[in-house]
Design an enzyme around this catalytic site. Structure first.
Site, PDB file in Angstrom:
ATOM      1  N   CYS A 152      -0.209  -0.961   3.380  1.00  0.00           N
ATOM      2  CA  CYS A 152      -0.452  -1.714   4.962  1.00  0.00           C
ATOM      3  C   CYS A 152      -1.017  -0.803   5.734  1.00  0.00           C
ATOM      4  CB  CYS A 152       0.865  -2.391   5.312  1.00  0.00           C
ATOM      5  SG  CYS A 152       1.831  -3.261   4.212  1.00  0.00           S
ATOM      6  N   ASN A 185       8.812   3.756  -0.108  1.00  0.00           N
ATOM      7  CA  ASN A 185       7.604   3.237  -0.856  1.00  0.00           C
ATOM      8  C   ASN A 185       6.576   4.343  -0.795  1.00  0.00           C
ATOM      9  OD1 ASN A 185       8.002   2.238   2.090  1.00  0.00           O
ATOM     10  ND2 ASN A 185       5.794   1.716   1.926  1.00  0.00           N
ATOM     11  N   ALA A 203       8.183  -9.895  -5.922  1.00  0.00           N
ATOM     12  CA  ALA A 203       7.731 -10.067  -7.448  1.00  0.00           C
ATOM     13  C   ALA A 203       6.544  -9.062  -7.691  1.00  0.00           C
ATOM     14  CB  ALA A 203       7.398 -11.507  -7.787  1.00  0.00           C
ATOM     15  N   HIS A 204       5.564  -8.975  -6.765  1.00  0.00           N
ATOM     16  CA  HIS A 204       4.283  -8.410  -7.235  1.00  0.00           C
ATOM     17  C   HIS A 204       4.497  -6.868  -7.427  1.00  0.00           C
ATOM     18  CE1 HIS A 204       2.769  -6.617  -3.499  1.00  0.00           C
ATOM     19  NE2 HIS A 204       3.635  -7.422  -2.964  1.00  0.00           N
TER      20      HIS A 204
END
Ligand code: PLP
Length: 383
Positions: free
Chosen positions: A329, A152, A200-201
């Site tokens: 995060c 990510n 999903a987001h």
């Protein structure tokens, strides 16, 4: 001009997804566990959604569990498999990489407080796992290997499909596919994985809904106790509207994934070309040929915005540009990214790294605008 280039953090919901979701927030509000018609409608919607998602990844519907997102799916899988396998076989060693998402890293740390130990696969400076080094750390106590598909923060894509052949009996493979699912083909049979997580987001669906795929026959136990939902493995009234929305996002991904990939690849290479022209080697591009085109990680070199990346991100924000320091995060904290450190870069490099992440709705003129602002900010910074 407003330019959103933080799509790896989250994406804007697709109007078609919102359209599919709304009736389940309004008229079709039943609890899927109820036996009356309201409940039955909700149950049918959930099971149809499960089928759509299972079909998309080559799984069977009963292997799909709905969760509250990627983080929960990761906790559910790692705890569920490792604890059950331990009680059945006594295996207590886990393997992962130093560049996983915090949800994976911290779930391992938590398991280490009880009977588990974690070993780490070696990686190179681009974040590629050294799969050939796995036999050195696998032994008869190895239970679960958790290695992500697409990173990510830096976008490196690892060859997860090569890992299964290194596994022995009662040893399982989980891959966090949150950044890959819906963007590139994920077929659980081709990847030869026992479990994966998705959210999903990240693919134009709503926040707070994810899935855990767990292959049937894998040792597994619940994490949330309560109702008998999700085949007794994840209690709690289902979020019907979000589940329906996730399935709609998947349907759209199925038809648009390839063209989206092409569009985003063009945007990414155009951006990279511009960066090289303007900054030469003052900015290092942290991606390789096998990186996801959705993510572009840049490290400022030398005195250039060194240790001052928050100010830089704020300056971008003032100019309408949304980017981030890496994982959503960890941004907002001054802690250097464990991923950037994990690929062998210094703390200074980690504090000088930013991530742009794309969606297929981004336009070339937006990239031109971002490049012009980067150039302006860069010139000012060097004065
Ligand atoms: N795994 C990866 C690779 C991610 O990028 C993210 C989100 O940033 C997650 C897991 C967590 O997903 P969620 O935000 O749905 O909890």
């Amino acid at each position: 001009m407003q330019v959103y280039l933080d799509n790896a953090s989250t994406t804007q919901i697709d109007a078609r997804v919102l359209g599919a979701m709304l009736p389940f927030l309004k008229d079709n509000f039943g609890n899927a566990s109820s036996i009356h018609s309201f409940g039955r409608k909700a149950r049918v919607a959930i099971e149809n959604s499960r089928e759509i998602i299972a079909d998309f990844i080559g799984a069977i519907p009963s292997e799909i569990y709905f969760t509250s997102g990627g983080t929960e799916a990761i906790n559910f899988i790692i705890n569920g498999i490792s604890k059950t396998n331990f009680s059945e076989t006594g295996k207590n060693e886990l393997i992962t990489s130093p560049i996983e998402h915090k949800a994976v890293v911290d779930t391992h740390k938590n398991l280490e407080l009880s009977q588990f130990t974690t070993k780490y696969i070696e990686i190179d400076n681009n974040g590629n796992f050294d799969i050939n080094s796995l036999p050195n750390i696998i032994n008869e106590n190895t239970s679960l290997i958790s290695l992500m598909h697409t990173n990510n923060e830096i976008g490196v894509i690892n060859k997860v499909e090569q890992i299964a052949s290194k596994l022995g009996e009662n040893q399982f493979l989980f891959s966090d596919c949150v950044q890959a699912f819906g963007k590139t083909k994920i077929d659980v049979n081709e990847l030869k994985i026992d479990a994966f997580s998705a959210s999903a987001h990240k693919i134009y669906g709503p926040k707070g809904i994810g899935i855990a795929f767990v292959k049937s026959g894998t040792p597994f136990s619940p994490m949330l106790f309560g109702g008998s939902q999700e085949r007794n493995r994840r209690g709690g009234t289902e979020n019907v509207a979000a589940i329906v929305a996730f399935a709609e996002a998947v349907k759209i991904a199925k038809t648009e994934m390839e063209s989206n990939y092409k569009t985003v690849s063009e945007l990414n290479s155009y951006f990279q070309k511009g960066i090289k022209q303007i900054f030469g080697d003052k900015i290092a591009i942290n991606s390789t040929e096998n990186s996801s085109p959705y993510i572009l990680s840049l490290t400022f070199r030398d005195e250039y915005f060194r240790n001052n990346i928050d100010t830089f991100l704020m300056a971008l924000d003032i100019n309408g540009i949304a980017a981030s320091q890496g994982s959503a995060c960890t941004s907002g904290t001054i802690k250097p990214s464990h991923v950037i450190l994990g690929i062998g870069k210094s703390v200074n490099d980690a504090n000088g790294t930013i991530r742009f992440s794309f969606n297929p709705q981004n336009k070339i003129n937006e990239i031109d605008y971002v490049l012009s602002i980067l150039e302006k900010l860069g010139t000012n910074n060097l004065k």
